[in-house]
Write an enzyme that holds these catalytic residues in place. Structure first.
Site, PDB file in Angstrom:
ATOM      1  CG  ASP A  88      -6.568  -1.026  -1.630  1.00  0.00           C
ATOM      2  OD1 ASP A  88      -6.990  -2.156  -1.748  1.00  0.00           O
ATOM      3  OD2 ASP A  88      -5.779  -0.767  -0.081  1.00  0.00           O
ATOM      4  CG  ASP A 105      -2.278  -1.246   1.569  1.00  0.00           C
ATOM      5  OD1 ASP A 105      -2.441  -1.221   0.327  1.00  0.00           O
ATOM      6  OD2 ASP A 105      -2.449  -1.450   1.843  1.00  0.00           O
TER       7      ASP A 105
END
Length: 166
Positions: A141, A122
């Site tokens: 995401d 991330d």
């Protein structure tokens, strides 16, 4: 040349996976763990984090067996079911089809990371002065979230159409 429905579905899913994986490859190569790079001041930053859990790190303290079951096996089964659904349900409207392709592409990209690296990379973080703040996330995401928003819009459009036809 017009692509077939199945080819369009595959192309959309693969494009989502490719864009996500390319971005993660670059981040892994160029950004150190927890390094902070301001893109738009402190409001929008890049910072690399390896997430061993699910959304916002939830489940990162689970046993390895539970992680495998809940973060790899279950998502693969669900993604397989969604792929089967979109390939066989010819009555899906275009917006819903695009939405499901975004959700599946993002899901596959993150499952791939968990399988290959044991974690998901991330790197985006948004903080609009406490008014709006996200966790650290990635393009997969964003793809899943965008797909969910499109599904909600498609649902409202479908209801409106059904009321107009009734």
């Amino acid at each position: 040349m017009k692509l077939s429905r199945t080819a369009s579905i595959i192309l959309l899913i693969v494009a989502n996976i490719a864009i996500d994986q390319i971005s993660k490859f670059i981040v892994r190569a160029k950004i150190a763990q927890y390094e902070v790079i301001e893109l738009i001041g402190e409001a929008f930053i890049l910072t690399k984090v390896e997430n061993e859990g699910a959304f916002l790190g939830m489940g990162s303290d689970l046993s390895p067996l539970l992680k495998w079951a809940l973060l790899l096996i279950l998502p693969v089964i669900v993604l397989g079911g969604v792929i089967y659904y979109i390939l066989t349900n010819k009555s899906l409207d275009r917006l819903s089809l695009i939405a499901f392709c975004c959700i599946v592409g993002g899901g596959i990209a993150n499952v791939f990371d968990r399988f290959m690296y044991g974690s998901v990379t991330d790197f985006f973080h948004i903080d609009l002065g406490g008014v709006f703040r996200t966790g650290i996330f990635n393009l997969a995401d964003m793809s899943v979230s965008f797909g969910m928003i499109l599904l909600v819009i498609a649902s409202f459009q479908q209801r409106k159409l059904e009321k107009a036809n009734a």
